[in-house]
Design a protein around this motif. Structure first.
Motif, PDB file in Angstrom:
ATOM      1  N   ARG A 180      52.305  92.259  -1.506  1.00  0.00           N
ATOM      2  CA  ARG A 180      51.404  93.230  -2.144  1.00  0.00           C
ATOM      3  C   ARG A 180      49.976  92.719  -2.146  1.00  0.00           C
ATOM      4  N   GLU A 235      48.690  93.085   1.299  1.00  0.00           N
ATOM      5  CA  GLU A 235      48.391  94.513   1.516  1.00  0.00           C
ATOM      6  C   GLU A 235      47.119  94.914   0.774  1.00  0.00           C
ATOM      7  N   LYS A 238      43.773  96.282   2.411  1.00  0.00           N
ATOM      8  CA  LYS A 238      43.141  97.533   1.979  1.00  0.00           C
ATOM      9  C   LYS A 238      41.714  97.283   1.502  1.00  0.00           C
TER      10      LYS A 238
END
Length: 176
Positions: free
Chosen positions: A52, A55, A59
């Protein structure tokens, strides 16, 4: 007795080991399995958290890159707008300068025409006054007055003769 004691100690030892193996080891194993499972879950959660985080970092990097791109587009658009505004202002300023210049030229032309009219009027008045003085000075003498009247009458006769009109006889001679 040493052997019996030895065997008794050995049996007691095995009984204690058996009792420990039967009553103590299963809860310890269960606790160890639970701890291992907890550690495994924590490792999986840490792995998922790392995923996460990766990620989120991706992002974030994408958002930063997109924001930079948008900022560059906005900056370019702002520069283009500023350049366009500068050109518009220059054009307006040039038009205003031209309008002011034209208005000034028109004003100068009006003043020029007014001055010319005033000068003509003043020159005409001065010329009339000067001509009047010259004529008065010239006609002050009797001989000049008589010669002027006779010259005028002779001119009228010549003009009449050219146009074919008859001038009454003695019109030029009896006036003196």
């Amino acid at each position: 007795m040493d052997a019996a004691r030895y065997v008794g100690t050995l049996v007691a030892f095995f009984l204690i080991i058996g009792l420990i193996w039967w009553k103590v080891v299963p809860p310890i194993r269960k606790m160890m399995r639970e701890k291992q499972e907890s550690i495994r879950q924590q490792l999986e959660e840490a792995k998922r958290a790392d995923e996460r985080l990766a990620e989120a970092e991706r992002k974030y990097a994408d958002a930063v890159a997109e924001a930079k791109t948008e900022a560059a587009l906005i900056r370019d658009a702002a520069r283009a707008d500023a350049q366009r505004m500068v050109e518009e202002m220059r054009t307006r300023a040039a038009q205003e300068v031209e309008r002011i210049k034209q208005r000034g030229e028109e004003h100068l032309a009006q003043q020029h025409q007014q001055i010319i009219r005033e000068l003509r009027a003043e020159i005409g008045q001065a010329a009339t006054e000067l001509a009047e003085r010259i004529v008065r000075a010239h006609l002050a003498g009797e001989s000049n007055r008589s010669a002027s009247v006779n010259g005028f009458l002779d001119e009228l006769e010549r003009t009449s003769a050219r146009t074919g009109e008859a001038v009454p006889a003695g019109a030029g001679e009896g006036a003196s």
